[in-house]
Design a protein around this motif. Sequence first.
Motif, PDB file in Angstrom:
ATOM      1  N   ALA A 121      37.393  52.194  22.014  1.00  0.00           N
ATOM      2  CA  ALA A 121      38.940  50.710  22.123  1.00  0.00           C
ATOM      3  C   ALA A 121      38.081  50.059  23.293  1.00  0.00           C
ATOM      4  N   LEU A 122      38.811  48.790  23.638  1.00  0.00           N
ATOM      5  CA  LEU A 122      38.558  47.528  24.317  1.00  0.00           C
ATOM      6  C   LEU A 122      40.249  48.964  25.700  1.00  0.00           C
ATOM      7  N   VAL A 123      39.823  49.421  27.101  1.00  0.00           N
ATOM      8  CA  VAL A 123      40.339  49.044  28.178  1.00  0.00           C
ATOM      9  C   VAL A 123      40.562  47.763  29.028  1.00  0.00           C
ATOM     10  N   GLY A 124      39.645  47.299  28.850  1.00  0.00           N
ATOM     11  CA  GLY A 124      39.688  46.830  30.405  1.00  0.00           C
ATOM     12  C   GLY A 124      38.213  45.359  30.603  1.00  0.00           C
ATOM     13  N   LEU A 125      38.688  44.936  31.480  1.00  0.00           N
ATOM     14  CA  LEU A 125      36.812  43.738  31.424  1.00  0.00           C
ATOM     15  C   LEU A 125      36.683  43.641  33.022  1.00  0.00           C
ATOM     16  N   PHE A 126      34.883  43.327  33.002  1.00  0.00           N
ATOM     17  CA  PHE A 126      34.281  43.137  34.143  1.00  0.00           C
ATOM     18  C   PHE A 126      34.263  41.794  34.422  1.00  0.00           C
ATOM     19  N   CYS A 127      34.934  41.827  35.274  1.00  0.00           N
ATOM     20  CA  CYS A 127      35.009  39.655  35.683  1.00  0.00           C
ATOM     21  C   CYS A 127      34.006  39.892  36.847  1.00  0.00           C
ATOM     22  N   GLN A 128      33.255  38.599  36.662  1.00  0.00           N
ATOM     23  CA  GLN A 128      32.467  37.561  37.924  1.00  0.00           C
ATOM     24  C   GLN A 128      32.527  36.566  37.804  1.00  0.00           C
ATOM     25  N   ALA A 129      33.090  36.125  38.873  1.00  0.00           N
ATOM     26  CA  ALA A 129      33.315  34.139  38.902  1.00  0.00           C
ATOM     27  C   ALA A 129      33.408  33.651  39.775  1.00  0.00           C
ATOM     28  N   ASP A 130      33.286  31.923  39.819  1.00  0.00           N
ATOM     29  CA  ASP A 130      32.297  31.511  41.090  1.00  0.00           C
ATOM     30  C   ASP A 130      33.428  29.578  41.042  1.00  0.00           C
ATOM     31  N   ALA A 131      32.861  29.317  41.945  1.00  0.00           N
ATOM     32  CA  ALA A 131      33.379  27.957  41.999  1.00  0.00           C
ATOM     33  C   ALA A 131      32.845  27.379  41.141  1.00  0.00           C
TER      34      ALA A 131
END
Length: 354
Positions: free
Chosen positions: A134-144
């Motif tokens: 079951a989906l419980v979260g997200l691991f996120c990486q971001a950049d400008a």
Amino acid sequence: MHDIQQLIENVRENERIALKFFEIERCILSIGRCDQFVSTLTKEVQKQFNVPYVWVNLINEAPLSHLIESLEKTTDLKDRVLFTRRSAMIDIIKAGNKTVLINENIQACREIIPASYRDIVSSVAISPLTIEGALVGLFCQADANVDRYNPATKDTFLLDQLAIKISICLSNVTAREKLEYLATRDSLTGLLNRRQLELMLEREFTRSKQTGRDLTAVFIDCDAFKAINDTLGHNCGDEVLEYIARRMLKYVQKQGLAFRFAGDEFVFVLPGKSIEHALEVANTLHDYLQSNPLRYKTNLVPITISFGGASVNSDNPGSYKQLLKLADERLYSYKNNRKRSVPTKVLKFLNKIR
């Protein structure tokens, strides 16, 4: 020959990347607390891959709801953890279990991006985290940089593998913390339980005696609670207790701790605060509850409370148990002095609907 050299270089680069992922996994595998897990994970990804913005999105409901209080209060995790609606996550990743790369229409992801990053990031990698499927979260990486996570040019295989490892670690960590939470909390209200009250008071009482710093305890109970239970049922009684607990926690949490003692009795403890200050807090709670009845089905159920307090500096008790006993005695003295007037509003309401 050039093709062979390029192939060798590609293999070496993949090995370097794989070693970085391995180092991240090594750092998070043995962590037992969720705050340490999130902090280590996000910092390691930033360090290993020079990613400017890394955070974890977690659902704000079961099975992770017990983590909200501790994680949101951890200053080190500001902008590293975010609690979000599950439906908002599903809107972005759909029904898939693979990493999603986005570098267009970032505004559509605003709800899952920390507020301080929303006007900065131009591309983001979003990896789903699951527990028991079951989906419980997200691991996120971001950049400008808009091309950092370009779906047209970037492969997500290693990010998908990392997300699987993160999910396994998250499952282990949350299971441990859930057991700890259940051992220290009242299952109905979520407040700390009586055992934690005694442990905390014993520690703080000793500290108060050594330093001269005041320590105040206030007992609270719900007037006519048995009559509410008998007339409207135990489900209503449970909602009354939860309502009192939520409001008490709101007034107490930044300056002390709140506990469910037993039945309809609660205690809050304020280290460093005088008895006068603590009784002001109790009066504020009393006034709020009296002015804001609980909506239960089609009824507005009036709620009133009684309270009594004691402190180390004003009462000089010989032990933390005596401190509690004094507060409890004053609660019943307060209740008896108000017996004819206080529950009248509640009892009139209950008699009316019988």
